[in-house]
Design a protein around this motif. Structure first.
Motif, short mmCIF file in Angstrom:
data_model
loop_
_atom_site.label_atom_id
_atom_site.label_comp_id
_atom_site.label_asym_id
_atom_site.label_seq_id
_atom_site.Cartn_x
_atom_site.Cartn_y
_atom_site.Cartn_z
N ALA A 150 -12.88 61.44 26.90
CA ALA A 150 -13.45 62.01 27.87
C ALA A 150 -13.57 60.85 29.16
CB ALA A 150 -15.08 61.83 27.05
N PHE A 151 -13.03 59.90 29.05
CA PHE A 151 -13.37 59.18 30.05
C PHE A 151 -12.05 59.22 30.71
CE2 PHE A 151 -16.28 55.70 28.14
CZ PHE A 151 -17.00 56.20 28.35
N ASP A 152 -11.36 59.41 29.70
CA ASP A 152 -9.81 60.01 30.66
C ASP A 152 -9.95 61.31 31.42
OD1 ASP A 152 -6.70 58.84 31.00
OD2 ASP A 152 -6.40 60.30 29.82
N LEU A 189 -9.94 53.05 35.99
CA LEU A 189 -10.72 54.63 37.07
C LEU A 189 -10.97 54.05 38.07
CD1 LEU A 189 -13.52 55.30 34.67
CD2 LEU A 189 -11.60 56.53 34.68
N PRO A 190 -9.75 54.07 39.08
CA PRO A 190 -9.43 54.61 40.45
C PRO A 190 -11.34 54.90 41.33
CG PRO A 190 -7.97 56.01 39.77
CD PRO A 190 -8.97 55.04 38.48
N ASP A 191 -10.66 54.85 42.41
CA ASP A 191 -11.87 55.62 43.73
C ASP A 191 -11.62 57.52 43.76
OD1 ASP A 191 -13.47 53.86 44.00
OD2 ASP A 191 -12.65 53.80 46.14
N THR A 192 -10.70 58.11 43.37
CA THR A 192 -10.13 59.44 43.15
C THR A 192 -10.64 60.09 41.67
OG1 THR A 192 -7.68 58.71 43.14
CG2 THR A 192 -8.52 58.63 44.83
N ALA A 193 -10.57 58.82 40.57
CA ALA A 193 -10.90 59.61 39.57
C ALA A 193 -12.77 59.31 39.38
CB ALA A 193 -10.87 58.48 38.69
N LEU A 194 -12.98 59.30 40.31
CA LEU A 194 -14.84 58.83 40.03
C LEU A 194 -15.32 60.59 41.71
CD1 LEU A 194 -15.23 55.16 39.33
CD2 LEU A 194 -15.17 57.23 37.78
N ARG A 222 -10.25 61.01 35.31
CA ARG A 222 -8.80 61.01 35.92
C ARG A 222 -7.86 62.61 35.79
NH1 ARG A 222 -4.94 56.36 33.95
NH2 ARG A 222 -5.22 57.78 32.30
N GLY A 223 -8.35 63.89 35.40
CA GLY A 223 -8.20 64.88 35.92
C GLY A 223 -6.97 65.23 34.48
N ARG A 224 -7.11 64.04 33.83
CA ARG A 224 -6.12 64.52 32.61
C ARG A 224 -6.21 65.24 31.34
NH1 ARG A 224 -2.63 60.05 31.80
NH2 ARG A 224 -2.34 59.16 33.42
N LYS A 225 -5.58 65.78 30.92
CA LYS A 225 -6.88 66.94 29.76
C LYS A 225 -6.29 66.63 28.57
CE LYS A 225 -4.41 71.32 32.10
NZ LYS A 225 -4.20 72.62 32.21
N VAL A 226 -7.57 67.18 27.54
CA VAL A 226 -7.37 67.02 26.35
C VAL A 226 -5.98 67.14 25.35
CG1 VAL A 226 -8.62 66.48 24.02
CG2 VAL A 226 -9.55 66.80 25.82
#
Length: 397
Positions: free
Chosen positions: A138-140, A189-194, A143-147
């Motif tokens: 969920a947190f990953d 979690l950088p700014d772009t990930a948020l 960042r745009g990562r797929k499960v």
């Protein structure tokens, strides 16, 4: 969370809690582990003390109240949280699934306490094994990562161990919770990930991430202590029962953190917009100034008043990727996008406090803030005082 409340391995098998035990019920004449309580006439040294005559007539029997086991109460609360998340405009599948799994877990604990069903003993550890990888995914995913299908490794391993080597389930689950707790702590979690998070609420996701990671590690620590205690005393302590209660508390806390974090994610569209800036990958001061001009033009037009404003929405409005906006603001102003937006909001709040008689709460909402905590924190950082104190000082001046 803590498997001890949820895992029917070596630890859970030693904690045969009394069926039907719950709130408001009179405890039976046995302790939590099911061992018979010593008769009150027995002295501390094991010798039988003389029986004393009753001091008063026997009390009238009172009909016991219905039993409502604590796990079912926790389950009901988590289901209410889940219903609120489902009613949100933007639904986050992984966050919803985690809260739903926590509700299932506490419900299984309630069934184990009340009915001691055999199938629950199998489902509990499998369900518990799904929690840590799901929390990480969920947190990953922010960042745009797929499960990845690799998250199924742990629950599948528990299923195999149930039939092959059940005594190893506790050790495997303890290891799993520690590993994923550390992975979540190290997750950046950088700014772009948020970019999907409501501006001003990024700290909520950060606290939820650290909180869930600590709860996972704490859960593993509790189960380790209980396992060592049982091994040393042959299951004659109440540690498993304490671990069960701790498990309920930790599961509820983790679900609450996830629910709060999920509510701040208001923009699930992470597809980058068409980039209106130069295609040159090398950043330059001129390109940064062009990006800042577009961003500030959108904010000055009133975009900052959007309560659900996110970096992704600014990107769509300006036609610039969230990454480029974040980097340009950092290099051009030496601050974050959140601070830039809050600057516009605080200046508008100061104007309204100074030039109108609107209540402070209405000023907060008109300026674009959604919560008093964010409003007070941002206002104090800019003005050096609370909104109420600022209005009072302006009126006196």
């Amino acid at each position: 969370m803590p498997r001890h409340a949820v895992v029917p391995g070596q630890i859970a098998r030693s904690a045969r809690l009394t069926p039907g035990a719950g709130l408001w019920t009179k405890p039976p004449k046995s302790n939590t582990l099911g061992h018979a309580v010593r008769d009150t006439r027995e002295s501390a040294f094991g010798r039988e003390a003389p029986a004393l005559p009753p001091l008063s007539p026997p009390a009238r029997k009172i009909r016991p109240m219905p039993s409502i086991p604590l796990p079912f109460i926790v389950t009901a609360v988590l289901l209410g949280l889940l219903a609120r998340m489902l009613g949100a405009q933007r639904k986050q599948p992984l966050f919803l699934l985690f809260v739903a799994l926590c509700a299932l877990q506490t419900g299984l604990v309630g069934l184990r306490w009340s009915l001691d069903l055999s199938w629950v003993k199998f489902v509990q550890p499998v369900s518990a094994a799904c929690l840590p990888p799901l929390a990480f995914a969920a947190f990953d995913g922010l960042r745009g990562r797929k499960v990845s299908a690799r998250i199924l490794f742990w629950p599948v391993s528990v299923v195999v161990l149930w039939f092959v080597l059940p005594v190893a389930i506790d050790a495997v689950l303890i290891t799993e919770f520690v590993v994923f707790g550390l992975l979540i702590l190290r997750l950046k979690l950088p700014d772009t990930a948020l970019s999907q998070i409501r501006i001003g609420d990024e700290w909520t996701v950060g606290r939820a991430r650290y909180g869930v990671a600590i709860l996972l590690i704490l859960s593993a620590l509790v189960d380790t202590i209980v396992a060592l205690d049982l091994a040393g005393r042959a299951g004659t302590t109440a540690a498993p029962a304490i671990a069960a209660m701790m498990g309920l508390i930790l599961v509820a806390l983790a679900a609450a953190l996830f629910g709060r974090a999920g509510e701040t994610i208001v923009d699930s569209d992470v597809a980058p917009p068409p980039d209106k800036t130069q295609a040159d990958s090398t950043p330059s001061e001129e390109v940064d100034q062009d990006i800042l001009a577009l961003v500030e033009t959108a904010l000055e037009a009133g975009l900052y008043r959007d309560h659900d404003l996110t970096l992704q929405r600014i990107a769509r409005r300006t036609g610039i990727t969230a990454r480029k906006i974040s980097h340009a603001v950092n290099r051009g102003h030496g601050t974050t996008v959140t601070d830039l937006v809050n600057g516009y909001r605080v200046r508008e709040a100061m104007r309204l406090l100074r030039d109108s008689d609107l209540p402070v709460t209405q000023v907060m909402l008109d300026a674009g803030f959604q919560t008093k905590s964010n409003f007070n924190r941002a206002f104090r950082a800019t003005a050096g005082q609370t909104p109420t104190a600022y209005r009072r000082s302006e009126s006196a001046g």
